[in-house]
Design an enzyme around this catalytic site. Structure first.
Site, mmCIF file in Angstrom:
data_model
loop_
_atom_site.group_PDB
_atom_site.id
_atom_site.type_symbol
_atom_site.label_atom_id
_atom_site.label_comp_id
_atom_site.label_asym_id
_atom_site.label_seq_id
_atom_site.Cartn_x
_atom_site.Cartn_y
_atom_site.Cartn_z
ATOM 1 N N ASP A 145 90.917 70.161 149.179
ATOM 2 C CA ASP A 145 89.525 70.608 149.131
ATOM 3 C C ASP A 145 88.880 70.720 150.497
ATOM 4 O OD1 ASP A 145 89.290 71.010 146.381
ATOM 5 O OD2 ASP A 145 89.077 68.863 146.031
ATOM 6 N N ASP A 158 92.201 76.052 141.524
ATOM 7 C CA ASP A 158 91.074 75.957 142.461
ATOM 8 C C ASP A 158 91.535 76.115 143.910
ATOM 9 O OD1 ASP A 158 91.155 74.434 140.098
ATOM 10 O OD2 ASP A 158 89.420 73.254 140.650
HETATM 11 N N1 GLY Z 1 87.567 71.989 142.009
HETATM 12 C C1 GLY Z 1 87.193 71.232 140.892
HETATM 13 C C2 GLY Z 1 86.395 71.930 139.835
HETATM 14 O O1 GLY Z 1 86.250 73.123 139.769
HETATM 15 O O2 GLY Z 1 85.893 71.195 139.031
#
Ligand code: GLY
Length: 392
Positions: free
Chosen positions: A117, A177
């Site tokens: 992330d 993601d």
């Molecule tokens: N990246 C985590 C979500 O979309 O909840």
């Protein structure tokens, strides 16, 4: 200057109680950014009530309380990013000061163990600050380059992917993601790693109908151990935000590859996004905002709607910007719904968040029907992507 005039006209329209039916998209954008300007300052005042203010990041608002996180939470860059977008739109020096103050602590991510992330965290904060050299006291590009190295170090060549999480029961988990983290590598790091990850994801994350699973777990040799939809309803259902990350992630990659002259790669990514786009356009509800999972009809997820609007607008740009393009029309519908009283908060309410009604993690039982920073961030981003003059 033109934007400022639109902005003040929007405030005046709000004061006069102008009805939304009469509103052009340009007026809608001015109205939303006017509220965002108020909300961003209000949120800072709520954060200041917690200590130390500049080390806490807004996460959600629940039970009349602003819930915060430290910089390690995957969403830590979104509030700074919102501040930069509002500053770009308004030229307000107070907003610029807040944007700098809430961006700088994220440089601390380079000194601690992170996960994939770091792309979300740094691109939404320093990635926006870098566009304002006059407001950048540290050299944002050096932080971004450092972040890209951290992300590249997570690449596992045997599997051709960047590992997502460091925790959980999986061997090498990769969530959809992760596509959104690749921009950091394309702009500031190892482009080939980003491309390899995207190509592997294009093969392994997608079902025959064009939708994607949330997580694929890889063995050390790159074979697939299993796949799951961790934050969705079921492993074979379509988790709405996951589809949104996939659409936006592949559309963005296609756009970047076009810009770099890599047409073959761009076509490959575009094809993945286009198949999913068709599936979505056939299933999105009338107001454009999906339920948190396409198999469910209980809670809407404004965050998925906002991210989808960004993805649809990128696809529309790649497709030649035809005014009758269904993706363009759907993006307009989503933005109008999000800008309606059903979703858009009144100024100085909602903990300083713009939007109500998002779902963070339904199976985890957390953040259900609440405001979330990323809903607001992608809502504003979609408004900035939308053409200024549009009758939609
Ligand atoms: N990246 C985590 C979500 O979309 O909840």
């Amino acid at each position: 200057m033109r934007r400022l005039i639109v902005f003040w006209a929007a405030l005046a329209a709000m004061a006069c109680g102008r009805t939304q039916e009469a509103e052009t998209m340009e007026q809608l954008r001015g109205r939303v950014f006017a509220i965002a300007q108020v909300q961003a300052v209000y949120m800072d005042s709520l954060l200041t009530a917690t200590t130390p203010a500049d080390r806490r990041c807004p996460r959600t608002f629940q039970g009349d309380t602003l819930v915060t996180s430290d910089i390690g939470w995957w969403c830590s860059g979104f509030y700074p990013g919102i501040l930069w977008m509002v500053y770009e739109e308004t030229d307000d020096p107070q907003i610029r000061e807040l944007a700098v103050r809430h961006t700088l602590p994220l440089a601390g991510l380079l000194d601690r163990e992170t996960d994939h992330d770091i792309g979300f965290q740094l691109m939404s904060s320093f990635g926006k600050m870098v566009r304002f050299p006059e407001a950048d006291p540290v050299g944002a590009d050096s932080v971004l380059t450092g972040g890209a190295c951290v992300l590249a170090a997570r690449f596992i060549p045997e599997a051709g992917v960047i590992r997502s999480w460091n925790w959980g029961p999986w061997n090498i988990p990769v969530i959809i993601d992760n596509m959104m983290n690749l921009e950091l590598l394309l702009e500031y790091g190892d482009r080939e790693i980003a491309e390899k990850h995207a190509l592997t994801t294009a093969v392994n994350h997608f079902r025959d109908d064009g939708t994607c699973v949330h997580l694929v777990d890889y063995a050390d040799d790159g074979s697939i151990l299993g796949s799951q939809t961790v934050q969705g309803y079921a492993d074979d259902s379509a988790w709405a935000r996951g589809q949104a990350w996939a659409l936006y992630g592949f559309a963005l990659m296609a756009q970047k590859e076009w810009e770099a002259g890599n047409d073959t790669l761009a076509q490959r990514y575009f094809k993945v996004a286009a198949k999913l786009e068709d599936w979505l356009l056939a299933r999105l509800p009338e107001d454009g905002i999906p339920y948190w999972d396409f198999s469910q009809t209980d809670y809407k997820d404004a965050s998925a709607g906002a991210i989808l609007a960004c993805g649809l607008l990128r696809m529309w740009e790649l497709d030649g910007c035809e005014p009758d393009d269904p993706s363009f029309r759907m993006a307009g519908r989503i933005l109008r719904t999000l800008a309606s009283p059903e979703y858009l908060a009144e100024p100085r309410t909602n903990g300083g968040f713009l939007l109500k009604h998002s779902v963070g993690n339904m199976p985890g039982g957390t953040e259900i029907d609440v405001p979330l920073t990323y809903a607001d961030y992608y809502f504003l981003e979609a408004l900035t992507l939308f053409p200024e003059v549009s009758s939609l």
